[in-house]
Design a protein around this motif. Sequence first.
Motif, PDB file in Angstrom:
ATOM      1  N   ILE B 182       0.690  -1.232   0.126  1.00 29.65           N
ATOM      2  CA  ILE B 182       0.014   0.049  -0.105  1.00 29.65           C
ATOM      3  C   ILE B 182       0.820   1.274  -0.021  1.00 29.65           C
ATOM      4  O   ILE B 182       1.848   1.503   0.901  1.00 29.65           O
ATOM      5  N   HIS B 207      -9.283   2.141  -8.510  1.00 31.45           N
ATOM      6  CA  HIS B 207      -9.130   1.483  -7.414  1.00 31.45           C
ATOM      7  C   HIS B 207     -10.393   1.362  -6.850  1.00 31.45           C
ATOM      8  O   HIS B 207     -10.772   2.310  -6.127  1.00 31.45           O
ATOM      9  N   PRO B 208     -10.956   0.250  -6.274  1.00 30.13           N
ATOM     10  CA  PRO B 208     -12.395   0.332  -5.825  1.00 30.13           C
ATOM     11  C   PRO B 208     -12.225   0.768  -4.509  1.00 30.13           C
ATOM     12  O   PRO B 208     -13.274   1.575  -4.021  1.00 30.13           O
ATOM     13  N   VAL B 209     -11.348   0.487  -3.678  1.00 30.89           N
ATOM     14  CA  VAL B 209     -11.359   1.160  -2.269  1.00 30.89           C
ATOM     15  C   VAL B 209     -11.079   2.847  -2.221  1.00 30.89           C
ATOM     16  O   VAL B 209     -11.942   3.562  -1.645  1.00 30.89           O
ATOM     17  N   MET B 212     -14.019   4.605  -3.722  1.00 34.42           N
ATOM     18  CA  MET B 212     -15.128   4.574  -2.420  1.00 34.42           C
ATOM     19  C   MET B 212     -14.878   5.759  -1.416  1.00 34.42           C
ATOM     20  O   MET B 212     -15.601   6.445  -1.024  1.00 34.42           O
ATOM     21  N   MET B 213     -13.517   5.664  -1.149  1.00 38.37           N
ATOM     22  CA  MET B 213     -13.107   6.534   0.077  1.00 38.37           C
ATOM     23  C   MET B 213     -13.045   7.880  -0.541  1.00 38.37           C
ATOM     24  O   MET B 213     -13.446   8.946   0.174  1.00 38.37           O
TER      25      MET B 213
END
Lengths: 423, 233
Positions: B182, B207-209, B212-213
Amino acid sequence: MKFNRRAFIGTATATAATLSAPMFVRADGHSKPRVVVVGGGAGGATAARYIAKDSAGAIDVTLIEPTRAYYTCFFSNLYIGGFREMNSLGHSYGTLAAEYGINVVHDWATGVDRDAKTVTTAGGYTIPYDRLILSPGIDFVDGAVPGWDVSASNAMPHAYKAGSQTELLRAQIDAMPQGGTYAMVAPPNPYRCPPGPYERVSMVAHRLSEVNPTAKILIADPKEKFSKQALFEEGWNNHYSGMIERIGPDFGGENVEVDPAAMTLSIDGEVTNVDVCNVIPAMKAGRIADIAGITEGNWAPVNAADLSSKMDENIHVLGDACAQGDMPKSGFSANSQAKVCANAVRGALTGSSVFPARFSNTCWSLIDTNDGIKVGATYEATEEKIAKVDGFVSQTGEDAAVRQATYEESIGWYDGITADMFG
Amino acid sequence: MIKTRYVLTAACIAWAGLANGEAGGDPERGAQLYRQCVGCHQVGEGAVDRVGPHLNGIFDRAAGQSEGYRYSDGMQRAAAGGLVWTYESLDAFITDPRSLVSRTRMSFRGFDDQQDRDDLLAYLRTFSADPQNIPESAPTAVAVDHSVAPEILAIVGDPAYGEYLSGECTACHQASGAANGIPSITNWPTEDFVIAMHAYKDGVREHPVMQMMAGRLSNEEIAALAAYFEGLE
């Protein structure tokens, strides 16, 4: 204003006075407000660290945690699969004590006097608090699996609190006869780490496919559906074809009984001899929540905005033990809740700024070597509960590079969250 | 206890494997490979320090010498130990940055392939004055992959609010700047940080995370986070 934490010890005394400008008078005349945190996992360690760090000495923080070395439940399945060493999952509280000035007490909290605002411990101490944060994790519901109780946890391990139980389970798996059977009694909702039992199955299958490829895995499951089901089932089919059988409630998966002496598992009356029986019983809040009298049913209901108990405004409950709404019971969730709670508690005790609550969660799971998947969501506080805002989940049929990147990301996350918990 | 520590081994093994080296690389192919680097490093005329230092004249320069750039403690230590960027040391560094310089902020995983490294270094060498005298081209490095309205870039973030919001980041990204699977997000120029977050928010970066964030952060909140992480020690 920001503090270099290495300089913290030296400057704490000098800065404390200026920071705690609105001096709140303590009931007992103690000069500084006192926070007691019970439980040093993803919720409690994070809350203690953030309160100590951000209050820079203006709040006395005591952390009560019985174990000297904490083994994370998250990633403990990877130990079973042979992807991690047990000592890579262990963490001490030394940095929290030495660099953050947290009073770490290795003892069991056994009582809470909500009127006197004190916690008592098994060691016989009485520790006063202005705010109490309970983050005790889970305990098991007595009698949840007929035939199993805590005295059977060596014959039939749960391995759902990491450490010796996890090592025991892996040793039992390694000792299985060729072609033997590993059985899992999966828990009913709600429980710690929704994908956990199914990542466990994946890791057991990985281990067995290396050392005991004709072995079988049998799951008795009281739930119709489970977390990341399509992804796990696709992965099991790809990597471990024919090894895993899951019996859901439509075939009596909720009607189980075990006999630890005979090493048998009965599913809907049909008795099977098994070589390993991993019993994961129904769960409830860690016992101290019950002792404090703030539970309703198996869990402790809390207000979404600050994780305060619905039954006592001076007690907050974090992580697996609380009933908060839509967040899954996970280490990530507990860490997220802890930071919101720490901000609110600090504000209440010192008058520092309180920002609006916001929560998030992501759960990674490993199916096989370099085959990682994830699910996550963001949440907000409403009057009623912590409510889901948005989310995502890995897709079936993703290519190998995506899955490998997901796994590598999970390793980075492990280092990130443990640094966020233990400093 | 038992924290991961980066192993501080000298890169002898990597050096021993040094292949055909100096003449063998293809700078055109290297230019393609350099796309993996441009998120952090500019090179060429007008190149300046961004997330990482600029790479003009890197050959035969002592490590940690780009004036005004805030190097990691690890790189400062390596520089104090006399590290000089030669073909061999650069080759070792881009094989696995942290095996040469423990705790460098450079979170790049490295090029495994010797030909890739030769080509990349051949390309970088065109931006070092000696021994080749090749005119510098326009900057290849654009640290940004997304355009953000000037009024959004102009927002001055509140680092105190950013510090609170950063709790959502530090569940994964380490506040120390360490990166392992990361990436590090500390010490970025605020503009790069803001652009990156808007690229996720607008779905340009995948990047899905992160989508979302970033998706629920307001412009002010992104500015606050950028202000906080930019100044994180």
